[in-house]
Design a protein around this motif. Structure first.
Motif, PDB file in Angstrom:
ATOM      1  N   ALA A 232       0.828  -1.209   0.000  1.00 25.28           N
ATOM      2  CA  ALA A 232       0.000   0.000   0.000  1.00 25.28           C
ATOM      3  C   ALA A 232       0.864   1.261   0.000  1.00 25.28           C
ATOM      4  CB  ALA A 232      -0.932  -0.008   1.214  1.00 25.28           C
ATOM      5  N   LEU A 233       1.883   1.307   0.858  1.00 31.21           N
ATOM      6  CA  LEU A 233       2.605   2.586   1.021  1.00 31.21           C
ATOM      7  C   LEU A 233       3.880   2.679   0.183  1.00 31.21           C
ATOM      8  CD1 LEU A 233       2.129   3.387   4.796  1.00 31.21           C
ATOM      9  CD2 LEU A 233       1.334   4.728   2.857  1.00 31.21           C
ATOM     10  N   LEU A 234       4.495   1.533  -0.102  1.00 30.63           N
ATOM     11  CA  LEU A 234       5.748   1.585  -0.870  1.00 30.63           C
ATOM     12  C   LEU A 234       5.562   1.076  -2.297  1.00 30.63           C
ATOM     13  CD1 LEU A 234       8.134   0.119   1.877  1.00 30.63           C
ATOM     14  CD2 LEU A 234       7.815   2.524   1.266  1.00 30.63           C
ATOM     15  N   GLY A 235       4.399   0.452  -2.551  1.00 30.80           N
ATOM     16  CA  GLY A 235       4.169  -0.117  -3.885  1.00 30.80           C
ATOM     17  C   GLY A 235       5.040  -1.329  -4.148  1.00 30.80           C
ATOM     18  N   LYS A 236       5.506  -1.993  -3.078  1.00 26.99           N
ATOM     19  CA  LYS A 236       6.397  -3.159  -3.234  1.00 26.99           C
ATOM     20  C   LYS A 236       5.940  -4.293  -2.345  1.00 26.99           C
ATOM     21  CE  LYS A 236      10.340  -0.037  -3.395  1.00 26.99           C
ATOM     22  NZ  LYS A 236      11.496   0.431  -2.626  1.00 26.99           N
ATOM     23  N   ARG A 237       6.206  -5.513  -2.769  1.00 25.04           N
ATOM     24  CA  ARG A 237       5.973  -6.688  -1.918  1.00 25.04           C
ATOM     25  C   ARG A 237       7.282  -7.435  -1.749  1.00 25.04           C
ATOM     26  NH1 ARG A 237       0.367  -7.989  -1.590  1.00 25.04           N
ATOM     27  NH2 ARG A 237       0.784  -9.986  -0.646  1.00 25.04           N
ATOM     28  N   GLY A 238       7.277  -8.398  -0.857  1.00 19.88           N
ATOM     29  CA  GLY A 238       8.487  -9.203  -0.647  1.00 19.88           C
ATOM     30  C   GLY A 238       9.137  -8.797   0.662  1.00 19.88           C
ATOM     31  N   ILE A 239       8.389  -8.969   1.762  1.00 22.78           N
ATOM     32  CA  ILE A 239       8.824  -8.454   3.055  1.00 22.78           C
ATOM     33  C   ILE A 239      10.153  -9.075   3.501  1.00 22.78           C
ATOM     34  CG2 ILE A 239       7.420 -10.119   4.392  1.00 22.78           C
ATOM     35  CD1 ILE A 239       8.044  -6.429   5.311  1.00 22.78           C
ATOM     36  N   THR A 240      10.416 -10.305   3.087  1.00 25.69           N
ATOM     37  CA  THR A 240      11.665 -10.955   3.509  1.00 25.69           C
ATOM     38  C   THR A 240      12.864 -10.179   2.960  1.00 25.69           C
ATOM     39  OG1 THR A 240      10.456 -12.996   3.373  1.00 25.69           O
ATOM     40  CG2 THR A 240      12.813 -13.204   3.614  1.00 25.69           C
ATOM     41  N   ARG A 241      12.694  -9.644   1.751  1.00 20.78           N
ATOM     42  CA  ARG A 241      13.763  -8.861   1.141  1.00 20.78           C
ATOM     43  C   ARG A 241      13.723  -7.403   1.629  1.00 20.78           C
ATOM     44  NH1 ARG A 241      12.812  -6.458  -3.444  1.00 20.78           N
ATOM     45  NH2 ARG A 241      10.976  -7.770  -3.676  1.00 20.78           N
ATOM     46  N   LEU A 242      12.518  -6.881   1.814  1.00 18.84           N
ATOM     47  CA  LEU A 242      12.371  -5.447   2.115  1.00 18.84           C
ATOM     48  C   LEU A 242      12.656  -5.099   3.581  1.00 18.84           C
ATOM     49  CD1 LEU A 242       9.048  -4.715   0.176  1.00 18.84           C
ATOM     50  CD2 LEU A 242      11.356  -4.103  -0.516  1.00 18.84           C
ATOM     51  N   ARG A 243      12.437  -6.041   4.481  1.00 12.92           N
ATOM     52  CA  ARG A 243      12.510  -5.725   5.906  1.00 12.92           C
ATOM     53  C   ARG A 243      13.894  -5.175   6.271  1.00 12.92           C
ATOM     54  NH1 ARG A 243      16.188  -9.096   7.488  1.00 12.92           N
ATOM     55  NH2 ARG A 243      16.575  -7.552   9.118  1.00 12.92           N
ATOM     56  N   GLY A 244      13.845  -4.170   7.132  1.00 11.23           N
ATOM     57  CA  GLY A 244      15.109  -3.601   7.596  1.00 11.23           C
ATOM     58  C   GLY A 244      15.745  -2.627   6.614  1.00 11.23           C
ATOM     59  N   GLN A 245      15.187  -2.493   5.403  1.00  8.83           N
ATOM     60  CA  GLN A 245      15.747  -1.554   4.415  1.00  8.83           C
ATOM     61  C   GLN A 245      14.963  -0.247   4.504  1.00  8.83           C
ATOM     62  OE1 GLN A 245      18.256  -2.642   2.313  1.00  8.83           O
ATOM     63  NE2 GLN A 245      18.130  -4.661   3.311  1.00  8.83           N
ATOM     64  N   TRP A 246      15.597   0.784   4.962  1.00 11.60           N
ATOM     65  CA  TRP A 246      14.892   2.068   5.068  1.00 11.60           C
ATOM     66  C   TRP A 246      14.465   2.537   3.697  1.00 11.60           C
ATOM     67  CZ3 TRP A 246      13.120   4.391   9.381  1.00 11.60           C
ATOM     68  CH2 TRP A 246      13.621   3.925  10.601  1.00 11.60           C
ATOM     69  N   ASP A 247      13.253   3.025   3.626  1.00 10.50           N
ATOM     70  CA  ASP A 247      12.679   3.498   2.366  1.00 10.50           C
ATOM     71  C   ASP A 247      12.009   4.831   2.644  1.00 10.50           C
ATOM     72  OD1 ASP A 247      11.516   3.502  -0.229  1.00 10.50           O
ATOM     73  OD2 ASP A 247      11.473   1.307  -0.202  1.00 10.50           O
ATOM     74  N   GLU A 248      11.194   5.293   1.698  1.00 13.44           N
ATOM     75  CA  GLU A 248      10.516   6.573   1.924  1.00 13.44           C
ATOM     76  C   GLU A 248       9.093   6.515   1.407  1.00 13.44           C
ATOM     77  OE1 GLU A 248      12.703  10.262   0.691  1.00 13.44           O
ATOM     78  OE2 GLU A 248      10.605  10.910   0.456  1.00 13.44           O
ATOM     79  N   ALA A 249       8.169   7.097   2.128  1.00 13.86           N
ATOM     80  CA  ALA A 249       6.777   7.219   1.668  1.00 13.86           C
ATOM     81  C   ALA A 249       6.162   8.429   2.347  1.00 13.86           C
ATOM     82  CB  ALA A 249       5.974   5.967   2.008  1.00 13.86           C
ATOM     83  N   GLU A 250       5.335   9.125   1.622  1.00  6.49           N
ATOM     84  CA  GLU A 250       4.660  10.318   2.158  1.00  6.49           C
ATOM     85  C   GLU A 250       5.677  11.298   2.760  1.00  6.49           C
ATOM     86  OE1 GLU A 250       1.212  10.525   1.561  1.00  6.49           O
ATOM     87  OE2 GLU A 250       2.026   8.870   0.408  1.00  6.49           O
ATOM     88  N   GLY A 251       6.859  11.344   2.147  1.00 12.91           N
ATOM     89  CA  GLY A 251       7.897  12.279   2.608  1.00 12.91           C
ATOM     90  C   GLY A 251       8.541  11.884   3.926  1.00 12.91           C
ATOM     91  N   LEU A 252       8.332  10.638   4.356  1.00 15.75           N
ATOM     92  CA  LEU A 252       8.861  10.204   5.658  1.00 15.75           C
ATOM     93  C   LEU A 252       9.732   8.968   5.510  1.00 15.75           C
ATOM     94  CD1 LEU A 252       5.530  10.394   7.683  1.00 15.75           C
ATOM     95  CD2 LEU A 252       7.472  11.956   7.913  1.00 15.75           C
ATOM     96  N   PRO A 253      10.718   8.804   6.403  1.00 14.84           N
ATOM     97  CA  PRO A 253      11.457   7.539   6.399  1.00 14.84           C
ATOM     98  C   PRO A 253      10.556   6.386   6.840  1.00 14.84           C
ATOM     99  CG  PRO A 253      12.216   8.973   8.184  1.00 14.84           C
ATOM    100  CD  PRO A 253      11.184   9.741   7.428  1.00 14.84           C
ATOM    101  N   VAL A 254      10.712   5.261   6.151  1.00 18.64           N
ATOM    102  CA  VAL A 254       9.856   4.091   6.424  1.00 18.64           C
ATOM    103  C   VAL A 254      10.737   2.875   6.652  1.00 18.64           C
ATOM    104  CG1 VAL A 254       8.087   2.558   5.475  1.00 18.64           C
ATOM    105  CG2 VAL A 254       8.114   4.969   4.814  1.00 18.64           C
ATOM    106  N   ILE A 255      10.464   2.141   7.700  1.00 21.72           N
ATOM    107  CA  ILE A 255      11.154   0.853   7.850  1.00 21.72           C
ATOM    108  C   ILE A 255      10.126  -0.288   7.772  1.00 21.72           C
ATOM    109  CG2 ILE A 255      11.195   0.969  10.399  1.00 21.72           C
ATOM    110  CD1 ILE A 255      13.957  -0.577  10.106  1.00 21.72           C
ATOM    111  N   PRO A 256      10.254  -1.160   6.758  1.00 18.59           N
ATOM    112  CA  PRO A 256       9.382  -2.338   6.699  1.00 18.59           C
ATOM    113  C   PRO A 256       9.865  -3.392   7.709  1.00 18.59           C
ATOM    114  CG  PRO A 256      10.293  -1.791   4.518  1.00 18.59           C
ATOM    115  CD  PRO A 256      11.098  -1.053   5.541  1.00 18.59           C
TER     116      PRO A 256
END
Ligand code: URA
Length: 288
Positions: A232-256
């Motif tokens: 929903a917020l990052l437009g990406k799936r694959g939590i095993t790969r995404l977790r712990g990788q800081w990203d950005e959404a709505e102008g804010l830092p995001v950690i999955p």
């Protein structure tokens, strides 16, 4: 199996579970509205998903009854021109409703009044938030489950209790104040039936509300838990790969992060979840 029956005049006849796990249940029970609703809810809890007859009915083969003798056939109504039919864009409507909300109470009211998400019809409660608005950390889960639907707050079941322990391990909590508080919501505010995954159109129509929710709650950091929230917020799936990788959404830092429900099923993954929590803590400490 559910039995299809025609209600007699003035009575509510609910289709009754006939056999679950070898137990026979009565059919054609006449009951009032409240009893009928309670029985239907019970059936849902038991996992019943479809209303079907004992014998198959091919509705494609059903023919209209012949006109009664002496009754002239009714003239066919003129077809409604396609252009005249009302078209509703549920996403455009949720965008407009969310944008109009000036505060969190207004946003909750706008959600409650939003008419295009059928999940609302099957839910007991609108699950909007818990914790402290304005917290530095905002956690975004997926959707309410049975306990959350009953209580009207996110993450109150087993997964929620684990979430509370995870947060407490780095000094955070939904009941704490100031720098240690957190704010919690979900992508969907209504429980999907049988806890099924949210459908793409349901996520699409709730996303404008979620984005406005984030803007009004004003966190410094977002924690997205599980694949649905990442999608929903990052437009990406694959939590095993995404977790712990800081990203950005709505102008804010995001950690999955792994969803606590996943951690309950896969305790070995708690090691990674702990690393992500420490990373979150380090980020908060650095920015404080
Ligand atoms: N899982 C979620 O994602 N959210 C809840 O509120 C409960 C369980």
């Amino acid at each position: 199996m559910l039995i299809e029956t025609a209600p007699p005049r003035g009575k509510t006849v609910i289709p009754f579970v006939r056999q679950i796990a070898g137990i026979e249940y009565p059919m054609d029970s006449h009951m009032d509205w409240h009893a009928a609703r309670a029985a239907l809810e019970w059936q849902l809890e038991m996992g019943v998903t479809e209303a079907i007859s004992e014998t198959p009915i091919n509705r494609f083969e059903q023919v209209a009854p012949p006109p009664k003798a002496g009754v002239a056939p009714r003239a066919q109504a003129p077809a409604v021109p396609v252009a005249a039919a009302e078209t509703v864009d549920p996403v455009a409507e949720s965008e407009a409703a969310a944008k109009a909300a000036q505060d969190l109470a207004g946003l909750k009211a706008a959600l409650a009044a939003y008419p295009h998400c059928d999940l609302q019809k099957g839910a007991r409660n609108l699950v909007f938030c818990d914790g402290v608005p304005g917290s530095r950390v905002m956690i975004v889960g997926e959707a309410p489950g049975r306990d959350e639907d009953r209580v009207g707050k996110p993450f109150v079941g087993r997964a929620g209790q684990l979430l509370d322990r995870m947060l407490a391990a780095i000094g955070l909590g939904r009941d704490l104040e100031g720098a240690n508080s957190v704010y919690i919501t979900n992508v969907l505010p209504w429980r999907p039936p049988q806890n099924r995954d949210p459908k793409p159109d349901e996520i699409a129509m709730m996303l404008p509300f979620l984005k406005r929710h984030i803007a009004l709650a004003k966190p410094e950091v977002l924690v997205v838990m599980g694949n649905i929230s990442c999608q929903a917020l990052l437009g990406k799936r694959g939590i095993t790969r995404l977790r712990g990788q800081w990203d950005e959404a709505e102008g804010l830092p995001v950690i999955p992060m792994f969803h606590p429900a996943y951690l309950l099923r896969n305790p070995a993954a708690k090691r990674e979840a702990w690393a992500d929590l420490l990373d979150l803590q380090a980020r908060l400490t650095k920015k404080a």
